[in-house]
Design an enzyme around this catalytic site. Structure first.
Site, PDB file in Angstrom:
ATOM      1  N   ASN A  27       0.801  -1.241   0.000  1.00  0.00           N
ATOM      2  CA  ASN A  27       0.000   0.000   0.000  1.00  0.00           C
ATOM      3  C   ASN A  27       0.829   1.284   0.000  1.00  0.00           C
ATOM      4  O   ASN A  27       0.314   2.359   0.292  1.00  0.00           O
ATOM      5  CB  ASN A  27      -0.955  -0.002   1.202  1.00  0.00           C
ATOM      6  CG  ASN A  27      -0.196  -0.040   2.516  1.00  0.00           C
ATOM      7  OD1 ASN A  27       1.033  -0.189   2.525  1.00  0.00           O
ATOM      8  ND2 ASN A  27      -0.907   0.124   3.618  1.00  0.00           N
ATOM      9  N   ASP A 102       6.358 -16.993  14.647  1.00  0.00           N
ATOM     10  CA  ASP A 102       7.375 -16.761  15.664  1.00  0.00           C
ATOM     11  C   ASP A 102       6.709 -16.698  17.039  1.00  0.00           C
ATOM     12  O   ASP A 102       5.718 -15.988  17.222  1.00  0.00           O
ATOM     13  CB  ASP A 102       8.066 -15.425  15.375  1.00  0.00           C
ATOM     14  CG  ASP A 102       9.570 -15.541  15.376  1.00  0.00           C
ATOM     15  OD1 ASP A 102      10.134 -15.822  16.441  1.00  0.00           O
ATOM     16  OD2 ASP A 102      10.172 -15.333  14.314  1.00  0.00           O
ATOM     17  N   ASP A 203      11.622 -18.093  19.633  1.00  0.00           N
ATOM     18  CA  ASP A 203      12.698 -17.140  19.876  1.00  0.00           C
ATOM     19  C   ASP A 203      13.424 -17.442  21.190  1.00  0.00           C
ATOM     20  O   ASP A 203      12.774 -17.636  22.226  1.00  0.00           O
ATOM     21  CB  ASP A 203      12.070 -15.741  19.956  1.00  0.00           C
ATOM     22  CG  ASP A 203      13.078 -14.631  19.832  1.00  0.00           C
ATOM     23  OD1 ASP A 203      13.737 -14.551  18.787  1.00  0.00           O
ATOM     24  OD2 ASP A 203      13.203 -13.825  20.792  1.00  0.00           O
ATOM     25  N   GLU A 257      15.050 -21.506  18.601  1.00  0.00           N
ATOM     26  CA  GLU A 257      16.310 -20.820  18.369  1.00  0.00           C
ATOM     27  C   GLU A 257      17.250 -21.302  19.472  1.00  0.00           C
ATOM     28  O   GLU A 257      17.115 -20.894  20.617  1.00  0.00           O
ATOM     29  CB  GLU A 257      16.113 -19.302  18.424  1.00  0.00           C
ATOM     30  CG  GLU A 257      17.333 -18.573  17.916  1.00  0.00           C
ATOM     31  CD  GLU A 257      17.299 -17.066  18.167  1.00  0.00           C
ATOM     32  OE1 GLU A 257      18.041 -16.357  17.504  1.00  0.00           O
ATOM     33  OE2 GLU A 257      16.548 -16.613  19.048  1.00  0.00           O
ATOM     34  N   HIS A 330      17.526 -13.101   9.597  1.00  0.00           N
ATOM     35  CA  HIS A 330      17.354 -11.651   9.733  1.00  0.00           C
ATOM     36  C   HIS A 330      18.325 -11.040  10.741  1.00  0.00           C
ATOM     37  O   HIS A 330      18.310  -9.836  10.931  1.00  0.00           O
ATOM     38  CB  HIS A 330      15.906 -11.372  10.155  1.00  0.00           C
ATOM     39  CG  HIS A 330      15.598 -11.962  11.504  1.00  0.00           C
ATOM     40  ND1 HIS A 330      15.579 -13.322  11.739  1.00  0.00           N
ATOM     41  CD2 HIS A 330      15.330 -11.376  12.693  1.00  0.00           C
ATOM     42  CE1 HIS A 330      15.305 -13.541  13.009  1.00  0.00           C
ATOM     43  NE2 HIS A 330      15.149 -12.371  13.616  1.00  0.00           N
ATOM     44  N   ASP A 331      19.117 -11.858  11.404  1.00  0.00           N
ATOM     45  CA  ASP A 331      20.060 -11.357  12.410  1.00  0.00           C
ATOM     46  C   ASP A 331      21.511 -11.346  11.925  1.00  0.00           C
ATOM     47  O   ASP A 331      22.406 -10.955  12.688  1.00  0.00           O
ATOM     48  CB  ASP A 331      20.019 -12.236  13.665  1.00  0.00           C
ATOM     49  CG  ASP A 331      18.719 -12.108  14.437  1.00  0.00           C
ATOM     50  OD1 ASP A 331      18.056 -11.059  14.341  1.00  0.00           O
ATOM     51  OD2 ASP A 331      18.378 -13.068  15.160  1.00  0.00           O
TER      52      ASP A 331
HETATM   53  O1  TEU Z   1      17.750 -13.414  18.418  1.00  0.00           O
HETATM   54  C1  TEU Z   1      18.514 -13.748  19.548  1.00  0.00           C
HETATM   55  C2  TEU Z   1      19.934 -13.658  19.283  1.00  0.00           C
HETATM   56  O2  TEU Z   1      20.607 -14.610  19.474  1.00  0.00           O
HETATM   57  C3  TEU Z   1      20.461 -12.396  18.716  1.00  0.00           C
HETATM   58  O3  TEU Z   1      20.600 -11.515  19.752  1.00  0.00           O
HETATM   59  C4  TEU Z   1      21.741 -12.642  18.054  1.00  0.00           C
HETATM   60  O4  TEU Z   1      22.735 -12.999  18.970  1.00  0.00           O
HETATM   61  C5  TEU Z   1      22.175 -11.425  17.351  1.00  0.00           C
HETATM   62  O5  TEU Z   1      21.090 -10.877  16.683  1.00  0.00           O
HETATM   63  C6  TEU Z   1      23.269 -11.743  16.365  1.00  0.00           C
HETATM   64  O6  TEU Z   1      23.611 -10.596  15.647  1.00  0.00           O
HETATM   65  C7  TEU Z   1      16.384 -13.424  18.502  1.00  0.00           C
HETATM   66  C8  TEU Z   1      15.791 -12.789  17.253  1.00  0.00           C
HETATM   67  O7  TEU Z   1      16.121 -13.583  16.143  1.00  0.00           O
HETATM   68  C9  TEU Z   1      16.279 -11.382  17.142  1.00  0.00           C
HETATM   69  O8  TEU Z   1      15.867 -10.770  15.953  1.00  0.00           O
HETATM   70  C10 TEU Z   1      15.770 -10.631  18.332  1.00  0.00           C
HETATM   71  O9  TEU Z   1      16.321  -9.345  18.325  1.00  0.00           O
HETATM   72  C11 TEU Z   1      16.141 -11.329  19.651  1.00  0.00           C
HETATM   73  O10 TEU Z   1      15.907 -12.725  19.626  1.00  0.00           O
HETATM   74  C12 TEU Z   1      15.288 -10.780  20.775  1.00  0.00           C
HETATM   75  O11 TEU Z   1      13.962 -11.208  20.624  1.00  0.00           O
HETATM   76 CA    CA Z   2       2.622  -1.421   3.742  1.00  0.00          CA
END
Ligand code: TEU
Ligand code: CA
Length: 562
Positions: A27, A102, A203, A257, A330-331
């Site tokens: 959007n 999640d 998580d 995780e 994503h991390d």
């Molecule tokens: O990630 C936990 C985690 O292990 C991260 O802190 C990781 O060590 C770091 O991102 C590495 O660069 C999970 C999620 O995947 C993350 O996106 C969240 O920020 C975090 O938990 C808190 O919920």
């Molecule tokens: Ca949007």
């Protein structure tokens, strides 16, 4: 003893991870959303995936982009409505795609109603949903640090006590010792399962049980705080209870995780007879190129150590557990920039890395955009960064006398924003992600690297991923076969066989930018020949295994031996 293979749909599935904020904006407000995901389901079906792991889409003030949840039943306005979630589930199902969501229950947002109540007074009914402690000698109760810099304790004025937050101070840790809290979480899980979700990615789940009396890091502590925080004494009791009360009642999959989980304890979490989870992610390979005391500081990694990580985990899981395979999410930085070569050999090395992902033993997880070889981004200014981990580390760096010029290259290499730039759909403005201004700048390489191009080009990374997925579906040996590494000390080549009863596959991967020769052991040399190559990222030239195999830069091949 004959190996009895315990077959499960989630072992045979390929999972695709969606980070909604960056996936597709329907959007024009610059933020990816649920209708945007629905628009792209045909694309995902074409890729051939079975399951989507959808990152948090719940109500959240977005201190940590949705990993700080203020209402577990609500949908973030920017992403859509509960009807959009239902529609997504329905549309995905039409395409035989399942969706796992999640579950973020180690902590909530400080804006969750529970915490709003909890912080009001020491005798509030919700006080005990979180972990509170009076000051000790006027200071924080212990020396624990947050994953995102600084102390893990925050003093709260209303009652003069500290609360624990292993992540940001807007992510207070929930107190799993409280029976009512656990009951509320299980109810919420039933709510989503009854809507038709196919399971959960959990998580930081090993962190839910804390060490009794919250002891400080011991003297001479090695700095591995994830391991220190993980697997507290009640973690397995809690997960068994969750399994009994919720998970066991549905045909679903779960992946924790597995932060801080050690090899020797992994089957306590995922062993068939443990009745807890199906899989955990291990992180051994995610820290090979990081200094232990500084997540943002790069160090040279070695292929030999990399192989050892996968070998040891497969061994630790044995026939009792099952592994999950991921190389990025994503991390972490983009996989082609990290383990491949995103300049001269981007296409070749992205295909090589994909080959590894789909031919090791375990359930493979693709992170959005990796199927087209998206790369790290290098913003010119710290103002362009968004990720709270990066920004907190930057603040700390400045406070210790550092400068933006010195910090920027670290962010280029390590920031979580590398993985969070918008998915590049085509070569139009903003990569076709949005008609507005994206919440995070698109990677300027979208004109060359985008989905529209990749789908059309039969030699693209995308079409190679499709072939890998089909190959894995056709050959059970690629799912259930055991792995044997060949020539482990080789610093450039990652080679292994996968064997299941009378079937065998041989995989050889040149993780270097040089032409490299590989000598096969006698027993394999007699079986290897060019017409047994099922897939390769270079044209196959006639050869047998009796001479050395000659591999081009980042060349990878998969042979079906019999
Ligand atoms: O990630 C936990 C985690 O292990 C991260 O802190 C990781 O060590 C770091 O991102 C590495 O660069 C999970 C999620 O995947 C993350 O996106 C969240 O920020 C975090 O938990 C808190 O919920
Ligand atoms: Ca949007």
């Amino acid at each position: 003893m004959a190996t009895s293979v315990n077959k499960q749909w989630w072992k045979e599935s390929v999972i695709y991870q969606i980070y909604p904020r960056s996936f597709n904006d329907s959007n024009g407000d610059g933020v990816g959303d649920l209708p945007g995901i629905i628009e792209k389901l045909d694309y995902l079906q074409h890729l051939g995936i079975d399951v989507i792991w959808l990152c948090p889409f719940y109500s959240s003030p977005n201190d940590d982009n949705g990993y700080d949840i203020s209402d577990y039943y609500g949908v973030l306005n920017e992403f859509g409505t509960i009807e959009d979630v239902e529609k997504l589930l329905e549309e995905a199902q039409k395409r035989n795609i399942k969706i796992i969501i999640d579950l973020v229950v180690n902590h909530s947002s400080d804006e969750h109603q529970w915490f709003v109540e909890s912080r009001k007074s020491k005798d509030n009914p919700y006080r005990d949903y979180y972990i509170w402690h009076p000051p000790v000698d006027g200071k924080a109760p212990n020396n624990w640090v947050s994953f995102f810099s600084g102390s893990a304790w925050q003093l709260d004025e209303a009652t003069g006590e500290y609360y624990l937050h292993l992540f940001t101070k807007k992510q207070p840790d929930l107190n799993w010792e409280n029976d009512n809290l656990r009951k509320e979480i299980y109810d919420m899980m039933h709510f989503w399962l009854q809507k038709g979700v196919a399971g959960f990615r959990m998580d930081v789940i090993p962190l839910i049980s804390k060490k009794p009396n919250l002891p400080s890091f011991p003297a001479g502590f090695d700095g591995n705080f994830p391991e220190f925080y993980a697997s507290g004494p009640r973690v397995h009791e809690f997960l068994k209870e969750m399994n009994r009360e919720v998970l066991s009642k549905y045909d679903i999959m779960t992946v924790g995780e597995g932060i801080g989980v050690k090899q020797e304890e992994v089957n306590a979490y995922v062993g068939q007879s443990s009745n807890e989870l199906n899989m955990v992610f291990h992180f051994g390979h995610m820290f090979l190129d990081r200094q232990t005391d500084d997540m943002l500081e790069w160090k040279q990694w070695s292929l030999v150590e990399f192989k050892e990580v996968f070998e040891k985990w497969e061994k630790a899981l044995g026939n009792e557990g099952w592994g999950s395979l991921f190389l990025g999410n994503h991390d972490f930085p983009r996989i082609v920039s990290r383990f491949g070569n995103d300049e001269a050999y981007r296409v070749e090395s992205a295909k090589l890395i994909g080959t590894l992902l789909f031919t090791l033993k375990g359930t493979p997880y693709i992170y959005q955009g990796d199927e087209i070889g998206m790369t790290n981004v290098a913003y010119e200014s710290m103002d362009d960064y968004n990720d709270v981990q990066t920004l907190n580390a930057f603040k700390e760096f400045l406070a210790n006398g550092g400068s933006a010029e010195v910090f920027l290259p670290k962010a280029h290499l390590s920031s979580r924003d590398n993985a969070r730039t918008p998915v590049q759909w085509d070569n139009s403005n903003q990569a076709g992600f949005t008609t507005g201004t994206p919440w995070l700048k698109v990677n300027p390489n979208y004109k060359e690297i985008n989905v529209a191009q990749a789908v059309e080009d039969e030699n693209s990374i995308f079409n190679y991923y499709r072939k890998l997925i089909q190959l894995r579906k056709r050959h059970e040996v690629l799912v259930y076969g055991d792995t044997d590494i060949i020539d482990k000390p080789n610093t450039k080549i990652y080679a292994y066989t996968r064997t299941l009863e009378d079937k065998q596959v041989f995989v050889v991967l040149n993780f270097s930018a040089e032409n490299t020769e590989f000598q096969l052991p006698q027993n394999l040399a007699v079986k290897v020949e060019a017409d047994k190559v099922m897939l390769s990222n270079y044209p196959v030239v006639p050869h047998t295994g009796k001479e050395n195999l000659s591999l081009k830069p980042y060349e990878g091949r998969v042979y079906l031996l019999f």
